[in-house]
Scaffold this active site. Sequence first.
Site, PDB file in Angstrom:
ATOM      1  N   SER A  12       0.665  -1.057   0.051  1.00  7.86           N
ATOM      2  CA  SER A  12      -0.155  -0.011  -0.021  1.00  7.86           C
ATOM      3  C   SER A  12       0.885   1.312   0.081  1.00  7.86           C
ATOM      4  CB  SER A  12      -0.837   0.030   1.198  1.00  7.86           C
ATOM      5  OG  SER A  12      -1.963  -0.901   0.984  1.00  7.86           O
ATOM      6  N   CYS A  13       0.352   2.188  -0.445  1.00  9.67           N
ATOM      7  CA  CYS A  13       0.847   3.606  -0.345  1.00  9.67           C
ATOM      8  C   CYS A  13       1.674   3.954   0.742  1.00  9.67           C
ATOM      9  CB  CYS A  13      -0.132   4.673  -0.779  1.00  9.67           C
ATOM     10  SG  CYS A  13       0.387   6.444  -0.715  1.00  9.67           S
ATOM     11  N   PRO A  14       2.902   4.390   0.871  1.00 10.71           N
ATOM     12  CA  PRO A  14       3.847   4.649  -0.146  1.00 10.71           C
ATOM     13  C   PRO A  14       4.586   3.759  -0.526  1.00 10.71           C
ATOM     14  CG  PRO A  14       4.561   5.466   2.018  1.00 10.71           C
ATOM     15  CD  PRO A  14       3.433   4.762   2.384  1.00 10.71           C
ATOM     16  N   MET A  15       4.538   2.733  -0.002  1.00 15.17           N
ATOM     17  CA  MET A  15       5.573   1.582  -0.334  1.00 15.17           C
ATOM     18  C   MET A  15       5.821   1.364  -1.934  1.00 15.17           C
ATOM     19  SD  MET A  15       6.864   1.130   2.415  1.00 15.17           S
ATOM     20  CE  MET A  15       8.199  -0.061   2.333  1.00 15.17           C
TER      21      MET A  15
END
Lengths: 74, 179
Positions: A12-15
């Site tokens: 999931s964001c920001p990964m």
Amino acid sequence: MATTKLDLKGMSCPMPIMKMAAAVKKGTSGDVFEAVCDDAGFEPDVLAWCKETGNKLDNLTKSGKDITVVITKK
Amino acid sequence: MSADAVQEKIKELEERLAKVEGNRSNMTMVLFSGDFDKAMAAFIIANGALAMGKEVTIFVTFWGLDVLKKPTMTGAGKNVLEKMVTMMRPKGPSKLPTSKMNFAGIGPKLFHYMMGKKNVTSLQNLVDTAVEFGVRIVACQMSMDVMGIRKEDLMDGIEFGGVAAFLGSAFDSNTTLFI
């Protein structure tokens, strides 16, 4: 030119954008990266990231939830 | 305008443009809040900016310092009021309250669970990644003095400074946020 495949699925964001940026940073100019991600926010993120960093988005395809992008390092 | 004057003007404008473009790489944030959700936002933005090739500075002040605290921090050797503040404030990313729906500490557990289900990375991981990849974190020395927080009470790899440290960085940035 080396082509690096990145599996960013399940993140999931920001990964996804962080992992991609880290991988691209390690490469040299002209290297090609193919990343697949199933986070719905990935498409706008990649577009903005390429625009800002100057790396070239060669291709973007969608299949179900998967978004696959091909990027050439600036 | 003579040809020389035009050349002179072009040179001056080019220098100014170079200066403006050079500053584009910076982003400065103030993290004032010690709320879990707001700290999440701050560190997601910081890591994102880092991924986009920016230099990022986070000036951490007042309640925001709770985010940087080591869980092992104690009140030993501090005065009564400092001991009280040390005891009453959460220590570190995993102990922070949420700004809404805190429910006396149940809320954060609920959000940790829901975020885990969606594979959202933990605040601790975001903080560690930010520091590892070069986000500059500056803890406000004045707030630390007021609340009896010592350098060794906070995480490693950070700097300490005052308002000028924040402003110096903010003036060189094209994005500034107060969280």
